[in-house]
Design an enzyme around this catalytic site. Structure first.
Site, PDB file in Angstrom:
ATOM      1  N   LYS A  39       0.831  -1.211   0.000  1.00  0.00           N
ATOM      2  CA  LYS A  39       0.000   0.000   0.000  1.00  0.00           C
ATOM      3  C   LYS A  39       0.867   1.263   0.000  1.00  0.00           C
ATOM      4  O   LYS A  39       2.047   1.210   0.351  1.00  0.00           O
ATOM      5  CB  LYS A  39      -0.922  -0.012   1.224  1.00  0.00           C
ATOM      6  N   HIS A 166      -6.595  -7.620  12.809  1.00  0.00           N
ATOM      7  CA  HIS A 166      -5.353  -6.832  12.772  1.00  0.00           C
ATOM      8  C   HIS A 166      -4.895  -6.508  14.200  1.00  0.00           C
ATOM      9  O   HIS A 166      -5.707  -6.375  15.106  1.00  0.00           O
ATOM     10  CB  HIS A 166      -5.626  -5.546  11.978  1.00  0.00           C
ATOM     11  N   TYR A 263      16.215  29.595   8.635  1.00  0.00           N
ATOM     12  CA  TYR A 263      15.058  30.263   9.225  1.00  0.00           C
ATOM     13  C   TYR A 263      15.055  30.123  10.741  1.00  0.00           C
ATOM     14  O   TYR A 263      15.453  29.091  11.274  1.00  0.00           O
ATOM     15  CB  TYR A 263      13.764  29.633   8.712  1.00  0.00           C
ATOM     16  N   CYS A 310      14.548  23.434   5.518  1.00  0.00           N
ATOM     17  CA  CYS A 310      13.736  24.338   4.692  1.00  0.00           C
ATOM     18  C   CYS A 310      12.829  23.522   3.767  1.00  0.00           C
ATOM     19  O   CYS A 310      12.868  22.296   3.769  1.00  0.00           O
ATOM     20  CB  CYS A 310      14.623  25.239   3.848  1.00  0.00           C
ATOM     21  N   MET A 311      12.052  24.210   2.952  1.00  0.00           N
ATOM     22  CA  MET A 311      11.128  23.506   2.058  1.00  0.00           C
ATOM     23  C   MET A 311      11.893  22.608   1.086  1.00  0.00           C
ATOM     24  O   MET A 311      11.480  21.490   0.814  1.00  0.00           O
ATOM     25  CB  MET A 311      10.273  24.504   1.286  1.00  0.00           C
ATOM     26  N   ASP A 312      13.026  23.095   0.565  1.00  0.00           N
ATOM     27  CA  ASP A 312      13.786  22.232  -0.328  1.00  0.00           C
ATOM     28  C   ASP A 312      15.314  22.303  -0.161  1.00  0.00           C
ATOM     29  O   ASP A 312      16.053  22.002  -1.084  1.00  0.00           O
ATOM     30  CB  ASP A 312      13.370  22.404  -1.798  1.00  0.00           C
TER      31      ASP A 312
HETATM   32  C1  LIG Z   1      -0.364  -2.045   6.619  1.00  0.00           C
HETATM   33  C2  LIG Z   1      -1.014  -3.297   7.008  1.00  0.00           C
HETATM   34  C3  LIG Z   1      -0.272  -4.477   7.198  1.00  0.00           C
HETATM   35  C4  LIG Z   1       1.245  -4.508   7.160  1.00  0.00           C
HETATM   36  O1  LIG Z   1       1.753  -3.996   8.363  1.00  0.00           O
HETATM   37  P1  LIG Z   1       3.343  -3.973   8.642  1.00  0.00           P
HETATM   38  O2  LIG Z   1       3.444  -3.535  10.046  1.00  0.00           O
HETATM   39  O3  LIG Z   1       3.934  -3.009   7.681  1.00  0.00           O
HETATM   40  O4  LIG Z   1       3.823  -5.363   8.408  1.00  0.00           O
HETATM   41  C5  LIG Z   1      -0.963  -5.648   7.450  1.00  0.00           C
HETATM   42  N1  LIG Z   1      -2.309  -5.661   7.531  1.00  0.00           N
HETATM   43  C6  LIG Z   1      -3.049  -4.551   7.377  1.00  0.00           C
HETATM   44  C7  LIG Z   1      -4.533  -4.633   7.488  1.00  0.00           C
HETATM   45  C8  LIG Z   1      -2.434  -3.336   7.113  1.00  0.00           C
HETATM   46  O5  LIG Z   1      -3.175  -2.230   6.974  1.00  0.00           O
END
Ligand SMILES: *Cc1c(COP(=O)(O)O)cnc(C)c1O
Length: 372
Positions: A39, A166, A263, A310-312
């Site tokens: 992801k 999870h 800054y 800074c920004m960049d």
């Molecule tokens: C992001 C995510 C993972 C992976 O988690 P890690 O800690 O990067 O291994 C597994 N399951 C779900 C539902 C997630 O959102």
């Protein structure tokens, strides 16, 4: 690659990625499959190249964070199973069928839309149900799980392939995590007693994979460990970092004692010194919180960042090193000779987590893919 005028780039070592995936796979063993979590542009490493490399390594299942990412993979010829790890608004249920994506079901109105779309097209759609055993985010609480699953079961043309949950503290709280594994097992048993079975049961993220063998079930969901960050002390999983962030010195000057840098004038030189300006900043995802509080590597040696990010740009105190000049490479994340700065170091200095460091690296930074 496009011509690069600003010298900021990311190197992604796909060889290290593949070795990490192999290690995790071997550790899980033959009876446990894996959903490689890619992801948010594969934690900043680049969605499609990472998927392609993992697919070549034999990974057949990917977890993404949105329909957009799933469609991007399909549009780039990725044929593997793709699972969306979150819940999607009911009106978009149809897209899972159109693009052959596996959804998470957490909500009955979504499930109904999905079923209706599947019936209309006369296909069966594979889906995984998520339940909440303590994360407090998505899915029915375990005590309501039976009723919810029973309701979804009654809908037509859904193939309920997986049941999952999870962990919020698999890296830090064994008592809570053990309780979650226990709850998950109880739900599975109760369902089995009523003849409700799933092909896959999964709950383990990277930390759980490393810390709790009994959380592996027959599927696991490694994310950050694939990118070389092990959130445990498990030595069987000595993974290698995959990403390096590099820039170059774009300016050098000598400043006198009493002069300030950047800054807010938060750094004042207590003696005369050389300051190198480097092309990276908070707009690139290099956190402002690293102001006066990070190290970078130039010519194999670590130097301190001074003044505000800074920004960049950032500025680095290179002491009396008048051999460092415009165009010299600067490693912001990575290893050079005996010096290294990891995403975990940056996270510690910036008081955040490596996930945030990696996933916020701007997608505008060119990624170079190599096999080391
Ligand atoms: C992001 C995510 C993972 C992976 O988690 P890690 O800690 O990067 O291994 C597994 N399951 C779900 C539902 C997630 O959102």
């Amino acid at each position: 690659m496009e011509k690069m005028y600003r010298p900021l780039f990311i190197e992604v070592d796909l060889g290290a990625l593949k070795r990490n995936a192999r290690k995790v796979k071997n550790y899980l063993g033959a009876d446990t499959g894996m959903i490689a979590v890619i992801k948010q542009a594969a934690y900043g490493h680049g969605l499609v190249p990472v998927a392609q490399a993992l697919s070549d390594e034999g990974v057949d299942f990917f977890g993404v964070g949105s329909i957009e990412e799933a469609v991007e993979l399909r549009n780039n010829g990725i044929k593997n199973s793709i699972f969306v790890l979150t819940t999607v608004l009911p009106e978009f249920a149809d897209l899972f069928i159109e693009h052959n994506i596996v959804p998470t079901i957490t909500d009955i109105s979504f499930a109904k839309k999905l079923s209706k779309a599947a019936v209309k097209r006369n296909v069966k759609v594979s889906a995984h149900i998520k339940i909440d055993t303590g994360m407090g985010r998505l899915g029915a609480y375990s005590k309501d799980a039976y009723k919810f699953i029973d309701g979804v079961k009654r809908l037509d043309n859904l193939c309920l392939d997986g049941l999952y949950t999870h962990f919020p503290v698999a890296d830090s709280d064994p008592e809570f995590t053990r309780k979650q594994i226990d709850i998950f097992n109880k739900v599975i048993t109760q369902l089995k007693n009523d003849n409700i079975r799933f092909n896959y049961y999964h709950c383990a993220n990277s930390a759980a994979i490393a810390n709790y063998k009994d959380s592996h079930f027959n599927m696991a969901r490694p994310g950050i460990i694939l990118y070389g960050i092990n959130p445990s002390v498990n030595k069987d999983l000595d993974v290698e970092p995959v990403l390096s962030l590099k820039s170059k010195v774009v300016f050098v000057k000598k400043i006198d004692k009493g002069m300030s840098v950047s800054y807010g004038r938060t750094f004042t030189a207590d003696k005369s010194t050389y300051i190198a300006t480097v092309a990276v900043g908070y707009a690139d995802g290099y956190p402002l919180a690293l102001s006066n509080n990070a190290k970078v590597i130039i010519k194999g040696e670590a130097f301190k960042l001074v003044g505000r990010v800074c920004m960049d740009h950032i500025m680095v105190d290179i002491g009396d090193r008048n051999d460092i000049s415009i165009g010299d490479e600067v490693t912001l994340i990575g290893k050079e000779a005996d010096s290294s700065v990891s995403a975990v170091d940056l996270a510690d200095w910036a008081k955040t987590i490596p996930y945030e460091i990696l996933s916020r690296l701007s997608l505008k930074i060119p990624r170079m893919y190599m096999i080391k």
